[in-house]
Design a protein around this motif. Structure first.
Motif, PDB file in Angstrom:
ATOM      1  N   GLN A  60       9.528 -10.452   3.820  1.00 44.49           N
ATOM      2  CA  GLN A  60       8.224  -9.786   3.787  1.00 44.49           C
ATOM      3  C   GLN A  60       7.191 -10.836   4.179  1.00 44.49           C
ATOM      4  O   GLN A  60       6.982 -11.811   3.472  1.00 44.49           O
ATOM      5  CB  GLN A  60       7.920  -9.244   2.405  1.00 44.49           C
ATOM      6  CG  GLN A  60       6.567  -8.575   2.339  1.00 44.49           C
ATOM      7  CD  GLN A  60       6.217  -8.113   0.945  1.00 44.49           C
ATOM      8  OE1 GLN A  60       6.970  -8.294   0.006  1.00 44.49           O
ATOM      9  NE2 GLN A  60       5.058  -7.511   0.814  1.00 44.49           N
ATOM     10  N   GLU A  62       3.236 -11.763   5.393  1.00 46.83           N
ATOM     11  CA  GLU A  62       1.849 -11.340   5.408  1.00 46.83           C
ATOM     12  C   GLU A  62       0.998 -12.447   6.004  1.00 46.83           C
ATOM     13  O   GLU A  62       1.373 -13.620   5.967  1.00 46.83           O
ATOM     14  CB  GLU A  62       1.354 -11.056   3.994  1.00 46.83           C
ATOM     15  CG  GLU A  62       2.085  -9.949   3.284  1.00 46.83           C
ATOM     16  CD  GLU A  62       1.669  -9.812   1.840  1.00 46.83           C
ATOM     17  OE1 GLU A  62       1.324  -8.701   1.441  1.00 46.83           O
ATOM     18  OE2 GLU A  62       1.672 -10.827   1.123  1.00 46.83           O
ATOM     19  N   ARG A  71      -5.064  -9.777   2.692  1.00 44.47           N
ATOM     20  CA  ARG A  71      -3.701  -9.949   3.200  1.00 44.47           C
ATOM     21  C   ARG A  71      -3.376  -8.789   4.112  1.00 44.47           C
ATOM     22  O   ARG A  71      -3.700  -7.637   3.819  1.00 44.47           O
ATOM     23  CB  ARG A  71      -2.702  -9.971   2.049  1.00 44.47           C
ATOM     24  CG  ARG A  71      -2.840 -11.152   1.139  1.00 44.47           C
ATOM     25  CD  ARG A  71      -1.844 -11.046   0.006  1.00 44.47           C
ATOM     26  NE  ARG A  71      -2.003 -12.146  -0.909  1.00 44.47           N
ATOM     27  CZ  ARG A  71      -1.017 -12.667  -1.615  1.00 44.47           C
ATOM     28  NH1 ARG A  71       0.190 -12.155  -1.539  1.00 44.47           N
ATOM     29  NH2 ARG A  71      -1.239 -13.679  -2.416  1.00 44.47           N
ATOM     30  N   THR A  72      -2.700  -9.090   5.224  1.00 43.31           N
ATOM     31  CA  THR A  72      -2.271  -8.073   6.164  1.00 43.31           C
ATOM     32  C   THR A  72      -0.762  -8.183   6.332  1.00 43.31           C
ATOM     33  O   THR A  72      -0.257  -9.256   6.696  1.00 43.31           O
ATOM     34  CB  THR A  72      -2.955  -8.275   7.528  1.00 43.31           C
ATOM     35  OG1 THR A  72      -4.367  -8.329   7.337  1.00 43.31           O
ATOM     36  CG2 THR A  72      -2.608  -7.157   8.477  1.00 43.31           C
ATOM     37  N   LEU A  73      -0.062  -7.104   6.062  1.00 37.34           N
ATOM     38  CA  LEU A  73       1.395  -7.086   6.178  1.00 37.34           C
ATOM     39  C   LEU A  73       1.782  -7.074   7.648  1.00 37.34           C
ATOM     40  O   LEU A  73       1.262  -6.279   8.427  1.00 37.34           O
ATOM     41  CB  LEU A  73       1.971  -5.869   5.466  1.00 37.34           C
ATOM     42  CG  LEU A  73       3.488  -5.770   5.411  1.00 37.34           C
ATOM     43  CD1 LEU A  73       4.080  -6.929   4.620  1.00 37.34           C
ATOM     44  CD2 LEU A  73       3.891  -4.458   4.776  1.00 37.34           C
ATOM     45  N   SER A  75       4.393  -6.152  10.399  1.00 33.04           N
ATOM     46  CA  SER A  75       5.530  -5.235  10.501  1.00 33.04           C
ATOM     47  C   SER A  75       6.230  -5.348  11.823  1.00 33.04           C
ATOM     48  O   SER A  75       5.869  -6.028  12.701  1.00 33.04           O
ATOM     49  CB  SER A  75       5.073  -3.804  10.297  1.00 33.04           C
ATOM     50  OG  SER A  75       4.003  -3.490  11.141  1.00 33.04           O
TER      51      SER A  75
END
Length: 75
Positions: A60, A62, A71-73, A75
């Motif tokens: 995971q 970020e 925070r930005t995930l 993907s």
């Protein structure tokens, strides 16, 4: 054990930044909720995060923006 004596000309050594506190400037790659690499630009942080994600897709990842504290995930 004796401490080394600093001369007047030598500045005191800087303390390393703590790993459990978020940075105050720049962008940081967060891997599984742990601060890892620090970058000056969001593009550099995203490039590093995407490289990690392509190699290890189960992580995971970020991107943390220190200025906005967001925070930005990835993907």
């Amino acid at each position: 054990m004796k401490k080394p004596v600093l001369s007047i000309d030598e500045p005191e050594p800087k303390k390393p930044p703590r790993a459990d506190r978020p940075p105050t400037e720049g962008f940081v790659v967060i891997v599984d909720s742990h601060f890892k690499s620090e970058f000056d630009t969001v593009e550099a942080a995203e490039a590093s995060g995407r490289k990690l994600k392509s190699t290890y897709p189960m992580l995971q990842i970020e991107i943390y923006d220190a200025a906005t504290r967001m925070r930005t995930l990835l993907s």
